[in-house]
Design a protein around this motif. Structure first.
Motif, PDB file in Angstrom:
ATOM      1  N   MET A   1      -6.386  19.681  32.001  1.00  0.00           N
ATOM      2  CA  MET A   1      -5.110  20.101  31.418  1.00  0.00           C
ATOM      3  C   MET A   1      -4.120  20.570  32.481  1.00  0.00           C
ATOM      4  O   MET A   1      -2.912  20.429  32.309  1.00  0.00           O
ATOM      5  CB  MET A   1      -5.329  21.190  30.366  1.00  0.00           C
ATOM      6  N   ILE A   2      -4.606  21.114  33.587  1.00  0.00           N
ATOM      7  CA  ILE A   2      -3.696  21.476  34.679  1.00  0.00           C
ATOM      8  C   ILE A   2      -3.000  20.221  35.196  1.00  0.00           C
ATOM      9  O   ILE A   2      -1.792  20.227  35.460  1.00  0.00           O
ATOM     10  CB  ILE A   2      -4.435  22.226  35.805  1.00  0.00           C
ATOM     11  N   ASN A   3      -3.743  19.134  35.313  1.00  0.00           N
ATOM     12  CA  ASN A   3      -3.127  17.873  35.740  1.00  0.00           C
ATOM     13  C   ASN A   3      -2.155  17.354  34.694  1.00  0.00           C
ATOM     14  O   ASN A   3      -1.090  16.833  35.028  1.00  0.00           O
ATOM     15  CB  ASN A   3      -4.201  16.836  36.063  1.00  0.00           C
ATOM     16  N   ALA A   4      -2.492  17.497  33.411  1.00  0.00           N
ATOM     17  CA  ALA A   4      -1.573  17.069  32.346  1.00  0.00           C
ATOM     18  C   ALA A   4      -0.293  17.906  32.372  1.00  0.00           C
ATOM     19  O   ALA A   4       0.809  17.375  32.192  1.00  0.00           O
ATOM     20  CB  ALA A   4      -2.251  17.174  30.983  1.00  0.00           C
TER      21      ALA A   4
ATOM     22  N   THR B   1       1.463  21.411  24.741  1.00  0.00           N
ATOM     23  CA  THR B   1       0.149  21.038  24.199  1.00  0.00           C
ATOM     24  C   THR B   1      -0.953  21.165  25.248  1.00  0.00           C
ATOM     25  O   THR B   1      -1.971  21.815  24.987  1.00  0.00           O
ATOM     26  CB  THR B   1       0.187  19.629  23.586  1.00  0.00           C
ATOM     27  N   PRO B   2      -0.806  20.604  26.457  1.00  0.00           N
ATOM     28  CA  PRO B   2      -1.880  20.821  27.427  1.00  0.00           C
ATOM     29  C   PRO B   2      -2.025  22.287  27.845  1.00  0.00           C
ATOM     30  O   PRO B   2      -3.136  22.735  28.138  1.00  0.00           O
ATOM     31  CB  PRO B   2      -1.506  19.933  28.619  1.00  0.00           C
ATOM     32  N   LEU B   3      -0.944  23.047  27.814  1.00  0.00           N
ATOM     33  CA  LEU B   3      -1.045  24.474  28.104  1.00  0.00           C
ATOM     34  C   LEU B   3      -1.863  25.174  27.027  1.00  0.00           C
ATOM     35  O   LEU B   3      -2.744  25.991  27.328  1.00  0.00           O
ATOM     36  CB  LEU B   3       0.348  25.102  28.220  1.00  0.00           C
TER      37      LEU B   3
ATOM     38  N   VAL C   1      -9.162  25.321  38.623  1.00  0.00           N
ATOM     39  CA  VAL C   1      -7.975  25.315  39.487  1.00  0.00           C
ATOM     40  C   VAL C   1      -8.265  24.547  40.778  1.00  0.00           C
ATOM     41  O   VAL C   1      -7.463  23.713  41.213  1.00  0.00           O
ATOM     42  CB  VAL C   1      -7.496  26.750  39.783  1.00  0.00           C
ATOM     43  N   VAL C   2      -9.421  24.791  41.378  1.00  0.00           N
ATOM     44  CA  VAL C   2      -9.771  24.109  42.624  1.00  0.00           C
ATOM     45  C   VAL C   2      -9.867  22.599  42.397  1.00  0.00           C
ATOM     46  O   VAL C   2      -9.299  21.812  43.171  1.00  0.00           O
ATOM     47  CB  VAL C   2     -11.089  24.665  43.215  1.00  0.00           C
ATOM     48  N   THR C   3     -10.560  22.172  41.349  1.00  0.00           N
ATOM     49  CA  THR C   3     -10.698  20.731  41.111  1.00  0.00           C
ATOM     50  C   THR C   3      -9.357  20.093  40.750  1.00  0.00           C
ATOM     51  O   THR C   3      -9.097  18.955  41.142  1.00  0.00           O
ATOM     52  CB  THR C   3     -11.745  20.424  40.030  1.00  0.00           C
ATOM     53  N   ALA C   4      -8.522  20.810  40.017  1.00  0.00           N
ATOM     54  CA  ALA C   4      -7.198  20.275  39.679  1.00  0.00           C
ATOM     55  C   ALA C   4      -6.346  20.120  40.929  1.00  0.00           C
ATOM     56  O   ALA C   4      -5.658  19.106  41.095  1.00  0.00           O
ATOM     57  CB  ALA C   4      -6.497  21.181  38.670  1.00  0.00           C
TER      58      ALA C   4
END
Length: 186
Positions: free
Chosen positions: A106-109, A130-132, A173-176
């Motif tokens: 969702m961080i990427n979205a 919506t992703p938030l 957060v790290v993976t995003a």
């Protein structure tokens, strides 16, 4: 001078009834199944074209158009993370990891939809509300855990609480960020 006044510390006795325990468990079950099911459905749309979705080829092309190159990698990854993260949440299995998967996705979205704003005035523009909302729900589940009606409940691997919720959000957060860096360099 001697203080001879007796001091008492107020104590609060809290008893949790079986009804309250079951209500919390049912509430988390409803949240997990509803939210996780929707996430899994979004993933199935991207991967298989189910539920009026675009299917894998169109998803990969769409990701290529959004600057996620190669689109085949990033489109497939987005569909898989939504499907797997959603299904893990539905079953309440490895909940902090499932939540991290969803929050990272969702961080990427949110990044993709950022220019549209939170609530765009133009209805043809999609905002990032919506992703938030999905990221908030997943993060909440990372902290609370899946509840008593889950595959994690009572298992030795079950994890919840501030440390595990914080670790799940940090992992997301790290993976995003790594995904966004790869988007920029690939």
């Amino acid at each position: 001078m001697t203080d001879t006044a007796s001091r008492t510390t107020p104590t609060t006795v809290t008893t949790t009834t079986a009804d309250e325990i079951n209500a919390a468990g049912i509430g988390l079950l409803v949240l997990r199944v509803g939210f996780g099911g929707l996430m899994a459905a979004y993933g199935a749309q991207k991967l298989f074209g189910w539920f009026n979705g675009p299917g894998l080829s169109a998803t990969q092309d769409m990701f290529e158009g959004m600057g996620y190159n190669p689109g085949a990698l990033f489109g497939t990854l987005a569909g898989l993370t939504e499907l797997i993260g959603g299904l893990l949440l539905v079953f309440g299995l490895f909940t902090p990891l499932a939540a991290a998967i969803v929050v990272g996705t969702m961080i990427n979205a949110i990044n993709v939809l950022w220019s549209g704003g939170l609530f765009p005035a133009d209805p043809s523009v999609q905002g990032y509300s919506t992703p938030l909302l999905f990221a908030i729900a997943a993060a909440a589940l990372a902290f609370t855990g899946p509840g008593r009606f889950s595959l994690d409940h009572g298992r030795p691997w079950a994890r919840q609480g501030v440390v595990w919720g914080g670790a799940a959000v940090a992992l997301a957060v790290v993976t995003a960020v790594v995904t966004l860096i790869l988007k920029g360099v690939l």
